[in-house]
Motif scaffolding. Structure first.
Motif, mmCIF file in Angstrom:
data_model
loop_
_atom_site.group_PDB
_atom_site.id
_atom_site.type_symbol
_atom_site.label_atom_id
_atom_site.label_comp_id
_atom_site.label_asym_id
_atom_site.label_seq_id
_atom_site.Cartn_x
_atom_site.Cartn_y
_atom_site.Cartn_z
ATOM 1 N N MET A 1 6.011 -61.785 -74.480
ATOM 2 C CA MET A 1 5.492 -60.603 -75.214
ATOM 3 C C MET A 1 6.642 -59.747 -75.441
ATOM 4 S SD MET A 1 1.858 -60.501 -73.406
ATOM 5 C CE MET A 1 0.788 -61.888 -73.574
ATOM 6 N N LYS A 2 7.489 -59.481 -74.404
ATOM 7 C CA LYS A 2 8.363 -58.673 -74.528
ATOM 8 C C LYS A 2 9.645 -59.223 -75.868
ATOM 9 C CE LYS A 2 12.413 -56.587 -71.813
ATOM 10 N NZ LYS A 2 13.452 -57.503 -71.973
ATOM 11 N N ARG A 3 9.620 -60.528 -75.817
ATOM 12 C CA ARG A 3 10.446 -61.264 -76.741
ATOM 13 C C ARG A 3 9.938 -61.221 -78.141
ATOM 14 N NH1 ARG A 3 11.497 -67.347 -75.293
ATOM 15 N NH2 ARG A 3 9.397 -67.489 -75.975
ATOM 16 N N ALA A 4 8.550 -61.303 -78.214
ATOM 17 C CA ALA A 4 7.940 -61.122 -79.531
ATOM 18 C C ALA A 4 8.022 -59.532 -80.225
ATOM 19 C CB ALA A 4 6.386 -61.305 -79.407
ATOM 20 N N ARG A 5 8.062 -58.660 -79.123
ATOM 21 C CA ARG A 5 8.340 -57.416 -79.638
ATOM 22 C C ARG A 5 9.739 -57.049 -79.927
ATOM 23 N NH1 ARG A 5 5.096 -55.859 -75.060
ATOM 24 N NH2 ARG A 5 7.187 -55.578 -73.749
ATOM 25 N N GLU A 6 10.726 -57.520 -79.567
ATOM 26 C CA GLU A 6 12.100 -57.546 -79.912
ATOM 27 C C GLU A 6 12.197 -58.165 -81.174
ATOM 28 O OE1 GLU A 6 13.859 -57.363 -75.230
ATOM 29 O OE2 GLU A 6 14.129 -59.329 -76.457
ATOM 30 N N ARG A 7 11.675 -59.460 -81.488
ATOM 31 C CA ARG A 7 11.866 -59.890 -82.659
ATOM 32 C C ARG A 7 11.146 -59.236 -83.675
ATOM 33 N NH1 ARG A 7 9.469 -65.238 -81.487
ATOM 34 N NH2 ARG A 7 7.510 -64.128 -82.524
ATOM 35 N N HIS A 8 10.231 -58.443 -83.449
ATOM 36 C CA HIS A 8 9.568 -57.704 -84.579
ATOM 37 C C HIS A 8 10.379 -56.529 -84.859
ATOM 38 C CE1 HIS A 8 5.172 -58.879 -83.174
ATOM 39 N NE2 HIS A 8 5.666 -59.740 -84.369
ATOM 40 N N GLU A 9 11.024 -55.855 -84.160
ATOM 41 C CA GLU A 9 11.930 -54.800 -83.993
ATOM 42 C C GLU A 9 13.082 -55.058 -84.898
ATOM 43 O OE1 GLU A 9 12.328 -52.970 -80.294
ATOM 44 O OE2 GLU A 9 10.401 -52.264 -80.215
ATOM 45 N N GLN A 10 13.728 -56.334 -84.478
ATOM 46 C CA GLN A 10 14.909 -56.689 -85.241
ATOM 47 C C GLN A 10 14.596 -57.045 -86.777
ATOM 48 O OE1 GLN A 10 16.216 -60.169 -82.831
ATOM 49 N NE2 GLN A 10 16.797 -58.767 -81.042
ATOM 50 N N GLU A 11 13.441 -57.957 -86.939
ATOM 51 C CA GLU A 11 13.081 -58.054 -88.258
ATOM 52 C C GLU A 11 12.896 -56.966 -89.050
ATOM 53 O OE1 GLU A 11 12.381 -61.050 -89.892
ATOM 54 O OE2 GLU A 11 12.831 -62.603 -88.015
ATOM 55 N N LEU A 12 12.492 -55.912 -88.631
ATOM 56 C CA LEU A 12 12.165 -54.585 -89.339
ATOM 57 C C LEU A 12 13.404 -53.745 -89.649
ATOM 58 C CD1 LEU A 12 8.424 -53.728 -88.558
ATOM 59 C CD2 LEU A 12 9.346 -55.500 -89.954
ATOM 60 N N ALA A 13 14.104 -54.088 -88.898
ATOM 61 C CA ALA A 13 15.345 -53.089 -88.891
ATOM 62 C C ALA A 13 16.051 -52.681 -90.316
ATOM 63 C CB ALA A 13 16.381 -53.455 -87.999
ATOM 64 N N GLY A 14 16.182 -53.759 -90.931
ATOM 65 C CA GLY A 14 16.805 -53.485 -92.106
ATOM 66 C C GLY A 14 15.678 -53.392 -93.443
ATOM 67 N N VAL A 15 14.687 -53.553 -93.273
ATOM 68 C CA VAL A 15 13.598 -53.355 -94.268
ATOM 69 C C VAL A 15 13.329 -51.914 -94.749
ATOM 70 C CG1 VAL A 15 11.241 -53.810 -94.945
ATOM 71 C CG2 VAL A 15 12.604 -55.511 -93.311
ATOM 72 N N GLY A 16 13.521 -51.873 -95.753
ATOM 73 C CA GLY A 16 13.462 -50.456 -96.577
ATOM 74 C C GLY A 16 12.197 -49.601 -96.652
ATOM 75 N N THR A 17 11.223 -49.889 -97.473
ATOM 76 C CA THR A 17 10.130 -49.088 -97.445
ATOM 77 C C THR A 17 9.189 -49.474 -96.316
ATOM 78 O OG1 THR A 17 8.618 -50.467 -98.856
ATOM 79 C CG2 THR A 17 10.192 -49.054 -99.995
ATOM 80 N N LEU A 18 8.211 -48.611 -95.841
ATOM 81 C CA LEU A 18 7.248 -48.709 -94.882
ATOM 82 C C LEU A 18 6.128 -49.967 -95.300
ATOM 83 C CD1 LEU A 18 7.116 -45.173 -94.074
ATOM 84 C CD2 LEU A 18 8.052 -46.983 -92.492
ATOM 85 N N ARG A 19 5.938 -50.049 -96.878
ATOM 86 C CA ARG A 19 5.276 -50.853 -97.283
ATOM 87 C C ARG A 19 5.723 -52.305 -96.930
ATOM 88 N NH1 ARG A 19 1.948 -51.091 -102.806
ATOM 89 N NH2 ARG A 19 1.591 -53.416 -102.907
ATOM 90 N N GLU A 20 7.076 -52.323 -97.329
ATOM 91 C CA GLU A 20 7.883 -53.642 -97.278
ATOM 92 C C GLU A 20 7.640 -54.074 -95.566
ATOM 93 O OE1 GLU A 20 10.988 -53.648 -100.895
ATOM 94 O OE2 GLU A 20 11.342 -52.410 -99.064
ATOM 95 N N GLN A 21 7.920 -53.052 -94.610
ATOM 96 C CA GLN A 21 7.837 -53.125 -93.326
ATOM 97 C C GLN A 21 6.359 -53.768 -92.907
ATOM 98 O OE1 GLN A 21 9.039 -50.245 -90.668
ATOM 99 N NE2 GLN A 21 11.015 -49.933 -91.508
ATOM 100 N N LEU A 22 5.433 -53.233 -93.425
ATOM 101 C CA LEU A 22 4.121 -53.779 -92.982
ATOM 102 C C LEU A 22 3.781 -55.143 -93.509
ATOM 103 C CD1 LEU A 22 0.982 -51.486 -93.137
ATOM 104 C CD2 LEU A 22 1.987 -52.370 -91.313
ATOM 105 N N VAL A 23 4.180 -55.277 -94.901
ATOM 106 C CA VAL A 23 4.196 -56.720 -95.244
ATOM 107 C C VAL A 23 5.165 -57.765 -94.528
ATOM 108 C CG1 VAL A 23 4.646 -58.292 -97.434
ATOM 109 C CG2 VAL A 23 3.547 -55.991 -97.804
ATOM 110 N N ARG A 24 6.185 -57.280 -94.195
ATOM 111 C CA ARG A 24 6.991 -58.344 -93.276
ATOM 112 C C ARG A 24 6.422 -58.571 -91.887
ATOM 113 N NH1 ARG A 24 9.459 -61.876 -92.814
ATOM 114 N NH2 ARG A 24 11.078 -62.220 -91.595
#
Lengths: 195, 195
Positions: free
Chosen positions: B60-83
């Motif tokens: 679960m910790k690994r999944a959370r880290e993956r989420h944080e990494q994947e969203l790090a470069g994403v621009g708008t919050l809408r794009e973050q939610l879609v991602r």
């Protein structure tokens, strides 16, 4: 007499799956719980797999019958949907039903054998709720701006997703919060723009 | 070196839980998969229960880290939610993650022992998504007419409820239908009235 004994065995099997899990339930447990012998269980159901599968079909059929009975006297379609939500809140026997569902989903994810039962049962459930929503949209009781198939798929997913948290013993989400969240979804999607 | 060995054991335990289920995974299986002995597994984790619980926390910790990494470069919050939705579609390793979740929910419904892990993990997940939604509402990217806590609880329930069907091998609901249903919920609830 034979039909009665058969139902006793299936009810016993259902009880054992709730309490021991699908993987942990043996024919001997079912025999003991139904006050009979493993040989008798096997007379009705040749294999362990058959008695367990049949117990799941039996439980799902019983749940469908209960839904139909409970909705029979209910006036408006809005009241029917609210009643149906109430029947999905995991307290008492519904809590046990959701434990069975968790077993089925879990087993089906690992083995193809249970997939047709889960698939068929879920499809009937979707169609049952969709019929109410479609009728409500046609009668002008519900908002028509949303696609019935879509909103029903989302509604049933919300119910399952929240019920899982309740059944898994969440300290943040109990039966009351679940009811409130499901009804607020219905309120926004179907009721607000209706009558 | 010790930390590395510890992670190898937890990764092996995770793999075994995915494939054998929580109830079916023995310390010997974990030892074999990680190329070590049961004694070594027990050196790091005194009991079977501890190695399994720790494997779940680790995943679960690994999944959370993956989420944080994947969203790090994403621009708008809408794009973050879609991602973020995309990262919940059960294909590949996410499919395995959901099988683990099914195991955890199933076990937690039967035994109190796993509840704190599931509870803590779900709460972090709720708060992670809620922070995005709240920020989006504050910035005017998302509709503000809906309560953030409410819409997030519903969103995550929809994700879990639909993912279960996909993972259980539904013939009616696959990854593409799931994506469409989750995004249409977001569209109606948060995006439509936003920017």
């Amino acid at each position: 007499m034979e039909a009665e004994r058969r139902e006793e065995i299936l009810t016993a099997a259902w009880y054992e799956i709730v309490h021991r899990g699908y993987a942990g339930t043996r024919v001997a447990d079912i025999a003991q719980r139904s006050g009979t012998s493993s040989a008798t269980v096997h007379y009705y159901f040749p294999t362990r797999s058959e008695v367990l599968s049949e117990a799941l079909r039996f439980a799902m059929k019983r749940a469908r019958e209960r839904h139909e009975q409970e909705l029979a006297g209910v006036g408006t379609l809005r009241e029917q949907l609210v009643r149906l939500v109430e029947l999905q809140i995991p307290v008492g026997s519904v809590h046990d039903d959701f434990r069975i569902w968790l077993e089925v989903w879990n087993e089906a994810s690992r083995r193809a054998e249970l997939r047709p039962i889960q698939d068929d049962s879920y499809e009937r459930w979707v169609n049952f709720v969709k019929a109410i929503v479609t009728k409500g949209q046609r009668r002008g009781e519900f908002a028509t701006g949303v696609d019935a198939a879509e909103v029903v798929a989302q509604l049933l997913a919300i119910i399952d997703g929240l019920a899982i948290q309740v059944v898994a013993g969440s300290s943040h989400l109990g039966p009351d919060e679940m009811r409130k969240l499901v009804l607020s979804f219905l309120e926004r999607e179907l009721f607000r723009y209706g009558q």
